[in-house]
Enzyme design. Structure first.
Site, mmCIF file in Angstrom:
data_model
loop_
_atom_site.group_PDB
_atom_site.id
_atom_site.type_symbol
_atom_site.label_atom_id
_atom_site.label_comp_id
_atom_site.label_asym_id
_atom_site.label_seq_id
_atom_site.Cartn_x
_atom_site.Cartn_y
_atom_site.Cartn_z
ATOM 1 N N HIS A 375 27.793 34.489 57.152
ATOM 2 C CA HIS A 375 29.171 34.842 56.810
ATOM 3 C C HIS A 375 29.688 36.143 57.424
ATOM 4 O O HIS A 375 30.896 36.396 57.410
ATOM 5 C CB HIS A 375 29.311 34.947 55.285
ATOM 6 C CG HIS A 375 30.595 34.413 54.746
ATOM 7 N ND1 HIS A 375 31.799 34.528 55.410
ATOM 8 C CD2 HIS A 375 30.889 33.769 53.598
ATOM 9 C CE1 HIS A 375 32.762 33.972 54.691
ATOM 10 N NE2 HIS A 375 32.237 33.497 53.593
ATOM 11 N N TYR A 487 37.290 35.633 40.977
ATOM 12 C CA TYR A 487 37.569 35.888 42.392
ATOM 13 C C TYR A 487 37.964 34.570 43.045
ATOM 14 O O TYR A 487 37.221 33.595 42.974
ATOM 15 C CB TYR A 487 36.299 36.450 43.034
ATOM 16 C CG TYR A 487 36.370 36.804 44.502
ATOM 17 C CD1 TYR A 487 36.318 38.131 44.903
ATOM 18 C CD2 TYR A 487 36.443 35.828 45.492
ATOM 19 C CE1 TYR A 487 36.338 38.474 46.254
ATOM 20 C CE2 TYR A 487 36.471 36.159 46.839
ATOM 21 C CZ TYR A 487 36.421 37.481 47.211
ATOM 22 O OH TYR A 487 36.441 37.823 48.537
ATOM 23 N N SER A 489 39.064 33.426 46.869
ATOM 24 C CA SER A 489 39.208 33.902 48.239
ATOM 25 C C SER A 489 40.500 33.370 48.853
ATOM 26 O O SER A 489 40.840 32.202 48.705
ATOM 27 C CB SER A 489 38.015 33.441 49.069
ATOM 28 O OG SER A 489 38.132 33.879 50.403
ATOM 29 N N THR A 500 39.854 38.399 54.557
ATOM 30 C CA THR A 500 40.232 37.715 53.318
ATOM 31 C C THR A 500 40.823 38.723 52.340
ATOM 32 O O THR A 500 40.660 39.934 52.505
ATOM 33 C CB THR A 500 39.013 37.049 52.647
ATOM 34 O OG1 THR A 500 38.033 38.056 52.347
ATOM 35 C CG2 THR A 500 38.413 35.977 53.539
#
Length: 653
Positions: A375, A487, A489, A500
């Site tokens: 990532h 959360y 994204s 992001t």
């Protein structure tokens, strides 16, 4: 004024010569130009990059207001009053100076965004293992034709289309990523011709005039020939933009072969089929010490072990893996429509993966295929674009068919050998044991709910994304009677080097809905009205985040500015409320695309849930992960199913 007619008159002499001469000049001999590229865009891939708008730094007061709005549903009145005082004090004092310094730094670095360097640094400095903690999974829909799901057939078709995608990207003729507000009007040949002939410095504005928004494509270079190298304290990203080979893993063994010939042409479909056939038919037993398991460890531990491997004669072999276009994984496991097994295998994998690669393209024994991607180099925008283009081609215009015969030409398969001393073997033995013990603590489950669809939500005039997030809030509240840091994204790729932003879907509106749903016998009309308010506010938060007007990245950058200048950490960042909000008990991300069967990731905190979700045309779906000592994903799925039923009754009523 832009003279459109003049632009169109130039098309034959400028645009065609660009495609015919500039892009293909590197090749000595192009055998089949149509075969070499998945796309040959009129508009160069990075054409809009120069004129992309820069990610805005929000006003400090606005970020403070949005931060407090996110805190309100999570805190009691006493804690909220303290948070409000602390936030206002920060805005009036330390925050003002940090904001000025952040703005000044941003002005000195107009080539990028204020968050880009900090975000790369965040990923690369974290020492936790990559699988489960960071690497997400995305699984392709199966081919509708069973014979094309044969492992060798599907792996070869995915390899061909992936390399064709890469070659279009390398030659800058991959279609630029553009969000079309009204695709019927702007996703046209006129749009491509018009914007393609505009100078790069103003090309974005031409697209904007047609209500189309080009997206940042700077991350796409990280897709191929890229590996995250473990280093003490901070990893680094290695890239080889000229790589010609792929690495293949099977039974923990490593193989490599060239997919491009000496002239840079992609090998023919049957030649690629021949190379993969050699690997699949190789009788070598399962590796006694599968080195891929070392990429599942703490990054400092792996960094030290890698140094030892290099010092004992394995440096060249490791560099072969690092520089590979990507890692193709051929697994023996058969999924056979077992979704639990599918999610577990593509998330956790086993020793037959190299989690440091930009992505592992995984094909199981029965042809179920997908990616597990690292990532740090980029986000879902680049991966989903690659995913969608490759899926579309392999399922509609595959180059290999069930009756295709492998060619013996251009076979360059090389089995990679490692020199492992007793110390290195000990690394592997310990890592195998540790990773198994860790994976055994993961709880994974999923839901496919057919009572609501994406279109049904729109029919009821509520956001599908809001409905799914509302379901998550209601499920957690049903189980725990509480509201926690959540959360979601949201991409900021509409801006140069955007990454992001966090959207905070636990709001005053969702809290009111859950309270009334579970604690009161409220009439459906009232709940329906609250749900409509949830949807309106949710959509506004998504819009703010996508337009760079969230608060999370802004506050994070201000904290980093304080660190850079050796200033005392502002009290706000050490406060109870800041830590509570940023402990993402519910970490969520949508992975909706026609090509996607499933997607997911691990929980980001021990007490949390990782929720990858999709609003499909015919159902709602979510994959949920958690740690068994703290939570049970199946229990959460049961609560989520009940919440979806409640929401459906309220909407349809």
């Amino acid at each position: 004024m832009i003279n459109v007619h003049k632009i169109f008159n130039k098309e034959n002499t400028v645009l065609r010569s660009f495609i015919q001469r500039k892009n293909f000049s590197k090749r000595k001999n192009i055998r089949d130009i149509e075969y070499q590229y998945i796309q040959k865009s009129k508009v160069p891939t990075m054409h809009f990059q120069k004129s992309l708008p820069r990610l805005p730094i929000p006003e400090l007061s606005k970020s403070g207001e949005r931060y407090l709005n996110a805190l309100r549903p999570l805190l009691n009145s006493e804690h909220y009053a303290a948070a409000e005082h602390r936030t206002n004090d920060f805005i009036a004092k330390e925050g003002k100076n940090l904001q000025s310094e952040l703005i000044a730094k941003d002005k000195r670095n107009k080539h990028t965004s204020y968050i880009s360097e900090y975000w790369f640094d965040l990923y690369l400095r974290d020492r936790v293992p990559l699988p489960i903690n960071y690497n997400p999974l995305i699984v392709f829909q199966n081919d509708s034709r069973p014979a094309y799901n044969n492992q060798l057939v599907r792996a070869t078709n995915l390899l061909i289309s992936s390399v064709r995608f890469m070659e279009s990207l390398r030659e800058q003729i991959l279609e630029p990523e553009v969000f079309h507000l009204n695709a019927k009007k702007s996703n046209t040949e006129f749009f491509r011709t018009f914007t393609g002939m505009l100078p790069e410095a103003v090309s974005w504005y031409g697209a904007y005039l047609m209500k189309a928004f080009p997206l940042d494509m700077s991350q796409f270079v990280g897709l191929f020939g890229s590996t995250r190298i473990p280093k003490l304290t901070k990893d680094k990203i290695f890239r080889d933009p000229t790589s010609k080979h792929v690495v293949v893993q099977k039974n923990g063994n490593f193989y490599a072969f060239d997919v491009l010939d000496a002239d840079g042409n992609i090998l023919s479909p049957t030649e690629l089929l021949g190379n993969l056939s050699r690997i699949l038919n190789d009788p070598s037993p399962k590796a006694d010490h599968p080195l891929g398991i070392l990429t599942t460890q703490n990054r400092d531990d792996w960094a030290r072990q890698r140094v030892h491997l290099e010092e004992t004669g394995n440096g060249e072999t490791l560099r072969k893996i690092d520089s590979a276009i990507f890692n193709l994984v051929l697994d023996d496991i058969v999924i056979d429509d077992n979704k639990h097994l599918l999610l577990r295998h593509f998330l956790q994998g086993d020793s037959n993966k190299w989690f440091d690669k930009s992505f592992n393209l995984i094909v199981t024994g029965d042809g179920v295929s997908g990616v597990n991607f690292e990532h740090s180099w980029g986000d879902g925008v680049a991966v989903l674009r690659f995913f969608q283009d490759v899926y579309n081609e392999t399922t509609t215009k595959p180059y290999i068919h069930p009756d295709s015969k492998p060619s013996d030409n251009n076979i360059s398969v090389q089995k990679l050998e490692f020199n492992l001393d007793d110390k290195s073997k000990g690394f592997v033995t310990k890592a195998l044991k540790d990773y198994k013990n860790w994976c055994d603590t993961i709880s994974i489950d999923y839901i496919l709910y057919e009572g609501l669809t994406k279109e049904a939500c729109k029919k009821f005039k509520v956001s599908p994304d809001c409905i799914m997030q509302l379901g998550f809030q209601a499920a957690y509240h049903l189980l725990h009677g509480a509201f926690v840091g959540t959360y979601e994204s949201c991409s900021t790729s509409a801006f140069k080097h955007g990454r992001t932003e966090t959207m905070r879907p636990c709001t005053d509106h969702t809290k009111l809905f859950c309270d009334k749903l579970h604690l009161n016998n409220s009439p459906k009309e009232e709940l329906r009205s609250i749900m409509a308010e949830c949807s309106i506010y949710h959509s506004e938060l998504v819009k703010q985040a996508a337009m760079g007007q969230g608060f999370d990245r802004h506050l994070f950058a201000l904290r980093k500015i304080a660190e850079e200048n050796n200033l005392r950490t502002p009290e706000l960042f050490d406060s109870y409320e800041y830590k509570y909000l940023n402990k993402s008990i519910l970490s969520t991300s949508t992975l909706s695309a026609p090509s996607v069967m499933a997607g997911g990731f691990g929980p980001v905190v021990k007490e949390g849930f990782g929720i990858g979700y999709s609003a499909f045309p015919d159902k709602l779906g979510a994959a949920v992960t958690s740690y068994k000592p703290h939570n049970d994903s199946s229990q959460f799925i049961e609560a989520l199913h009940k919440s979806f039923l409640d929401i459906t009754k309220i909407l349809s009523g």
